[in-house]
Design an enzyme around this catalytic site. Structure first.
Site, PDB file in Angstrom:
ATOM      1  N   GLY A  33       0.788  -1.303  -0.155  1.00  0.00           N
ATOM      2  CA  GLY A  33       0.082   0.024   0.023  1.00  0.00           C
ATOM      3  C   GLY A  33       0.904   1.283   0.142  1.00  0.00           C
ATOM      4  O   GLY A  33       0.168   2.457   0.207  1.00  0.00           O
TER       5      GLY A  33
ATOM      6  N   LYS B 125       3.313   1.581  -5.010  1.00  0.00           N
ATOM      7  CA  LYS B 125       4.223   0.892  -6.055  1.00  0.00           C
ATOM      8  C   LYS B 125       3.458   0.937  -7.453  1.00  0.00           C
ATOM      9  O   LYS B 125       4.307   1.482  -8.319  1.00  0.00           O
ATOM     10  CB  LYS B 125       4.495  -0.660  -5.694  1.00  0.00           C
ATOM     11  CG  LYS B 125       5.548  -0.616  -4.440  1.00  0.00           C
ATOM     12  CD  LYS B 125       5.821  -2.177  -4.140  1.00  0.00           C
ATOM     13  CE  LYS B 125       4.766  -3.039  -4.200  1.00  0.00           C
ATOM     14  NZ  LYS B 125       4.080  -2.721  -2.841  1.00  0.00           N
ATOM     15  N   THR B 126       2.296   0.589  -7.494  1.00  0.00           N
ATOM     16  CA  THR B 126       1.551   0.656  -8.650  1.00  0.00           C
ATOM     17  C   THR B 126       1.280   2.017  -9.053  1.00  0.00           C
ATOM     18  O   THR B 126       1.467   2.143 -10.368  1.00  0.00           O
ATOM     19  CB  THR B 126       0.344  -0.055  -8.364  1.00  0.00           C
ATOM     20  OG1 THR B 126       0.271  -1.416  -7.948  1.00  0.00           O
ATOM     21  CG2 THR B 126      -0.655  -0.082  -9.721  1.00  0.00           C
TER      22      THR B 126
ATOM     23  N   LYS C 245       3.812  -7.735 -13.446  1.00  0.00           N
ATOM     24  CA  LYS C 245       3.467  -7.903 -12.174  1.00  0.00           C
ATOM     25  C   LYS C 245       3.811  -9.578 -11.921  1.00  0.00           C
ATOM     26  O   LYS C 245       2.870 -10.388 -12.144  1.00  0.00           O
ATOM     27  CB  LYS C 245       2.271  -7.568 -11.786  1.00  0.00           C
ATOM     28  CG  LYS C 245       1.783  -7.741 -10.396  1.00  0.00           C
ATOM     29  CD  LYS C 245       2.318  -6.553  -9.443  1.00  0.00           C
ATOM     30  CE  LYS C 245       1.584  -6.615  -8.178  1.00  0.00           C
ATOM     31  NZ  LYS C 245       1.805  -5.483  -7.439  1.00  0.00           N
TER      32      LYS C 245
ATOM     33  N   ASP D 258      -4.000  -4.338  -9.906  1.00  0.00           N
ATOM     34  CA  ASP D 258      -2.576  -3.658 -10.406  1.00  0.00           C
ATOM     35  C   ASP D 258      -2.379  -3.703 -11.750  1.00  0.00           C
ATOM     36  O   ASP D 258      -1.851  -2.895 -12.631  1.00  0.00           O
ATOM     37  CB  ASP D 258      -1.399  -3.851  -9.457  1.00  0.00           C
ATOM     38  CG  ASP D 258      -1.587  -3.663  -8.061  1.00  0.00           C
ATOM     39  OD1 ASP D 258      -2.559  -2.873  -7.664  1.00  0.00           O
ATOM     40  OD2 ASP D 258      -1.025  -4.262  -7.159  1.00  0.00           O
TER      41      ASP D 258
ATOM     42  N   ALA E  31       5.202  -7.342  -5.096  1.00  0.00           N
ATOM     43  CA  ALA E  31       4.041  -7.398  -4.069  1.00  0.00           C
ATOM     44  C   ALA E  31       4.396  -7.296  -2.958  1.00  0.00           C
ATOM     45  O   ALA E  31       5.244  -7.932  -2.261  1.00  0.00           O
ATOM     46  CB  ALA E  31       3.316  -8.448  -4.505  1.00  0.00           C
ATOM     47  N   GLY E  32       3.814  -6.140  -2.136  1.00  0.00           N
ATOM     48  CA  GLY E  32       4.284  -6.066  -0.784  1.00  0.00           C
ATOM     49  C   GLY E  32       5.902  -5.741  -0.510  1.00  0.00           C
ATOM     50  O   GLY E  32       6.160  -4.883  -1.584  1.00  0.00           O
TER      51      GLY E  32
ATOM     52  N   ASN F  47       6.746   8.435  -2.275  1.00  0.00           N
ATOM     53  CA  ASN F  47       5.683   8.745  -2.798  1.00  0.00           C
ATOM     54  C   ASN F  47       4.667   9.488  -1.746  1.00  0.00           C
ATOM     55  O   ASN F  47       4.528   8.866  -0.711  1.00  0.00           O
ATOM     56  CB  ASN F  47       4.726   7.575  -3.190  1.00  0.00           C
ATOM     57  CG  ASN F  47       3.560   7.643  -3.701  1.00  0.00           C
ATOM     58  OD1 ASN F  47       2.942   8.508  -4.375  1.00  0.00           O
ATOM     59  ND2 ASN F  47       2.554   6.568  -3.144  1.00  0.00           N
TER      60      ASN F  47
END
Length: 214
Positions: A10, A13-14, A35, A44, A111-112, A169
């Protein structure tokens, strides 16, 4: 080719990957997206597929997909997936090689965080190493980010992975973050790592694309 990872799930990244993809495409670069592992659906992957307007098959862009929004290793167990670790690695490698041949530049998104297990004790960082890619770490500006960012960078380096830099970000508006400049300076100085981007919004960002593309 670059692997986009982050300090946590969360973290954006995407979102950052989509900004990179969109702007690299505007530069005239033939860019693709992979991905390798996604849990909880394909949100995503679909986001990047739409942004790139690509006809790549979803199973190619996301070779390992798990229904439940869990850590991949737990999702594999709960969903009783028959896939072995070797089969998982082979599917990811085949997708990577196919997309690598098709595109001039490939964004690979994890992921994560870097220590999330994919299967057994095979971590996300092990996947980065397996694919032979450099990493960019997506982080946040808030209190606590120094620890999370430095630990992530150190872990990647201990795995022998080159970290090209950190992209902040701004999930929290910088105006609400006390002395964020000093936080960023600390990350760079203590971690001996460069912050190569700050993303405030899709229209307001500064990213060193040369560091991404090198």
């Amino acid at each position: 080719m670059i692997f986009i990872t982050g300090t946590d799930t969360g973290i954006g990244k995407t979102y950052v990957s989509s900004i990179l993809a969109e702007n690299l495409k505007k530069m005239g670069i033939n860019v693709g997206y992979l991905k390798p592992v996604e849990t909880g659906g394909r949100e995503d992957t679909l986001t990047l597929k739409n942004i790139l307007n690509t006809d790549d098959d979803l199973d190619l862009m996301n070779p390992i997909n798990l229904k439940l929004p869990l850590s991949p290793n737990i999702a594999f167990d709960v969903e009783n997936s028959p896939l072995t670790l070797d089969e998982i690695k082979e599917k990811i490698k085949n997708a990577y090689e196919t997309l690598k041949e098709k595109y001039d530049f490939l964004i690979v998104e994890g992921a994560g965080g870097v220590c999330v297990p994919i299967k057994e004790d095979f971590l996300m960082s092990d996947l980065i190493k397996f694919l032979g890619l450099d990493a960019v770490v997506v982080s946040r500006p808030n209190l606590g980010t120094i620890n999370h960012t430095l630990l992530t960078v150190e872990h990647l380096r201990n795995k022998g992975i080159n970290v090209r830099g950190v992209i902040i970000n701004c999930i929290t508006d910088l105006s609400e973050v006390l002395y964020y400049e000093k936080t960023f300076e600390t990350i760079e100085k203590v971690g001996n790592i460069e912050i190569i981007g700050i993303v405030k919004s899709r229209e307001d960002f500064e990213i060193d694309f040369e560091k991404i593309l090198r």
